[in-house]
Design an enzyme around this catalytic site. Structure first.
Site, PDB file in Angstrom:
ATOM      1  N   ASP A  45     -10.283  -2.643   9.788  1.00 61.08           N
ATOM      2  CA  ASP A  45      -9.388  -2.307  10.902  1.00 61.08           C
ATOM      3  C   ASP A  45      -8.704  -0.960  10.649  1.00 61.08           C
ATOM      4  O   ASP A  45      -7.944  -0.480  11.495  1.00 61.08           O
ATOM      5  CB  ASP A  45      -8.384  -3.428  11.195  1.00 61.08           C
ATOM      6  CG  ASP A  45      -7.504  -3.770  10.018  1.00 61.08           C
ATOM      7  OD1 ASP A  45      -7.651  -3.145   8.953  1.00 61.08           O
ATOM      8  OD2 ASP A  45      -6.637  -4.668  10.163  1.00 61.08           O
ATOM      9  N   SER A  46      -9.030  -0.320   9.511  1.00 62.99           N
ATOM     10  CA  SER A  46      -8.645   1.080   9.293  1.00 62.99           C
ATOM     11  C   SER A  46      -9.226   1.957  10.408  1.00 62.99           C
ATOM     12  O   SER A  46      -8.820   3.108  10.556  1.00 62.99           O
ATOM     13  CB  SER A  46      -9.136   1.576   7.925  1.00 62.99           C
ATOM     14  OG  SER A  46     -10.512   1.285   7.747  1.00 62.99           O
ATOM     15  N   LYS A 114     -13.407 -10.662   6.994  1.00 59.73           N
ATOM     16  CA  LYS A 114     -12.346 -10.421   5.998  1.00 59.73           C
ATOM     17  C   LYS A 114     -11.007 -10.645   6.687  1.00 59.73           C
ATOM     18  O   LYS A 114     -10.828 -10.265   7.835  1.00 59.73           O
ATOM     19  CB  LYS A 114     -12.440  -8.995   5.456  1.00 59.73           C
ATOM     20  CG  LYS A 114     -11.304  -8.640   4.504  1.00 59.73           C
ATOM     21  CD  LYS A 114     -11.570  -7.367   3.721  1.00 59.73           C
ATOM     22  CE  LYS A 114     -11.022  -6.106   4.345  1.00 59.73           C
ATOM     23  NZ  LYS A 114      -9.577  -6.130   4.661  1.00 59.73           N
ATOM     24  N   GLU A 116      -6.533 -10.761   5.865  1.00 62.70           N
ATOM     25  CA  GLU A 116      -5.456 -10.435   4.935  1.00 62.70           C
ATOM     26  C   GLU A 116      -4.575 -11.653   4.648  1.00 62.70           C
ATOM     27  O   GLU A 116      -4.388 -12.503   5.512  1.00 62.70           O
ATOM     28  CB  GLU A 116      -4.580  -9.313   5.526  1.00 62.70           C
ATOM     29  CG  GLU A 116      -5.317  -8.008   5.688  1.00 62.70           C
ATOM     30  CD  GLU A 116      -4.420  -6.872   6.199  1.00 62.70           C
ATOM     31  OE1 GLU A 116      -3.197  -7.078   6.352  1.00 62.70           O
ATOM     32  OE2 GLU A 116      -4.957  -5.779   6.449  1.00 62.70           O
ATOM     33  N   GLU A 183      -5.747  -4.591  -3.006  1.00 67.89           N
ATOM     34  CA  GLU A 183      -5.366  -3.241  -2.576  1.00 67.89           C
ATOM     35  C   GLU A 183      -4.015  -2.854  -3.179  1.00 67.89           C
ATOM     36  O   GLU A 183      -3.037  -3.608  -3.063  1.00 67.89           O
ATOM     37  CB  GLU A 183      -5.301  -3.180  -1.038  1.00 67.89           C
ATOM     38  CG  GLU A 183      -4.916  -1.786  -0.533  1.00 67.89           C
ATOM     39  CD  GLU A 183      -5.197  -1.551   0.938  1.00 67.89           C
ATOM     40  OE1 GLU A 183      -5.774  -2.431   1.610  1.00 67.89           O
ATOM     41  OE2 GLU A 183      -4.835  -0.460   1.421  1.00 67.89           O
TER      42      GLU A 183
HETATM   43  O1  KIV Z   1      -9.430  -1.715   6.864  1.00 67.35           O
HETATM   44  C1  KIV Z   1      -9.936  -1.298   5.807  1.00 67.35           C
HETATM   45  O2  KIV Z   1     -10.633  -0.288   5.774  1.00 67.35           O
HETATM   46  C2  KIV Z   1      -9.671  -2.067   4.588  1.00 67.35           C
HETATM   47  C3  KIV Z   1     -10.095  -1.478   3.283  1.00 67.35           C
HETATM   48  C4  KIV Z   1      -9.377  -0.249   2.968  1.00 67.35           C
HETATM   49  C5  KIV Z   1     -10.041  -2.467   2.185  1.00 67.35           C
HETATM   50  O3  KIV Z   1      -9.138  -3.126   4.666  1.00 67.35           O
END
Ligand code: KIV
Length: 278
Positions: A45-46, A114, A116, A183
């Site tokens: 989600d980056s 994934k 959090e 992280e």
């Molecule tokens: O959203 C993302 O890119 C991430 C990574 C930096 C681990 O969660």
């Protein structure tokens, strides 16, 4: 060679082979990182910051994640594809988490999701895993909790915080996750967690003791020279070459030196004269 599976990745920890993970958000980058031989690709989600230009990840939607996942999945032949569940797509209830994880698999063609959070996300992880969808956990700095954490800060500094982080990591493993992202965690603590867990750990700002590493593709390629946190290593500096190439193109267009004959389609017979009808 088929796409890497959960057992393949778990075997890598058992056999002491480091896992290389990288983010990608579109077909072109997915194809390139897959060709280079990366083990796992994360549609993170980056993308809120990197693709959408937002300040943080909080406004990213499930539809955004599904769209980018579909694009990336078309570029992968060997790497495992995992995709983030975005903010508020899994926090409400385990049923919500399962439904949205299912959409990422069905519509986004991901192999795992994934999410959090440690203990607080254990019920959601359990519900997703029980439905047969593999889950990657993510503890330490969890950017979706940015406002609660007070910024993008190193986590697990003091003894109490370190203990909580170990408990969170164990909770994620017990809930059934097959892999865990750590992280912004002190290197010694990340090594300790890596030794404690049977599942592989993937670090970002968590030292060399993890079972693998992940970086945002734009960061490792040096596409934004204004962004250089301590944990990023730039393996290329592509901002300037990209800008130079575009400047050269603009100059050629303005001077009339592009397109050349070699870029043009020339007819064997000259174009017929058009008779004007008055
Ligand atoms: O959203 C993302 O890119 C991430 C990574 C930096 C681990 O969660």
């Amino acid at each position: 060679m088929p796409r890497k599976t959960v057992p393949d990745l778990q075997r890598m920890k058992a056999e002491n082979h480091k896992i290389a993970m990288i983010t990608a958000y579109d077909y072109t980058m997915a194809r390139l990182v897959d060709m280079a031989g990366v083990d796992m690709v994360l549609v993170g989600d980056s993308l809120g910051m990197v693709v959408q230009g937002a300040e943080d990840t909080l406004s990213v939607t499930l539809e955004d994640m599904i769209y980018h996942s579909r694009c990336v999945s078309r570029g992968l032949t060997k790497a495992h594809l995992t995709v983030d569940l975005p903010f508020m797509s899994f926090q409400i209830s385990p049923a919500q988490a399962l439904e949205n994880a299912g959409r990422i698999i069905k519509e986004g063609h991901a192999q795992s999701v994934k999410l959090e959070g440690g203990e607080r996300s254990a019920a959601a992880i359990r519900a997703i895993v029980q439905a047969g969808i593999p889950v990657v956990g993510h503890v330490g700095l969890t950017p979706q909790s940015l406002h609660a954490l007070g910024g993008y800060r190193l986590q697990g500094r003091g003894a109490e915080a370190a203990k909580r982080l170990i408990q969170d990591s164990l909770a994620v493993e017990e809930a059934g996750a097959f892999c865990l992202v750590l992280e912004m965690v002190p290197a010694d603590l990340a090594s300790r967690i890596t030794e404690e867990l049977a599942i592989p750990t993937i670090g970002i700002g968590a030292g060399v003791g993890c079972d693998g590493q992940v970086l945002v593709c734009n960061d490792l390629l040096g596409l934004d020279s204004s962004f250089k946190p301590r944990f990023v290593k730039r393996f290329a500096e592509l901002e300037a070459p990209v800008a130079d190439a575009v400047k050269a193109y603009i100059q050629d267009v303005r001077e009339g030196t592009f397109p050349g004959v070699e870029h043009s389609f020339v007819r064997k017979h000259p174009a017929p004269r058009l008779a004007r009808v008055y």
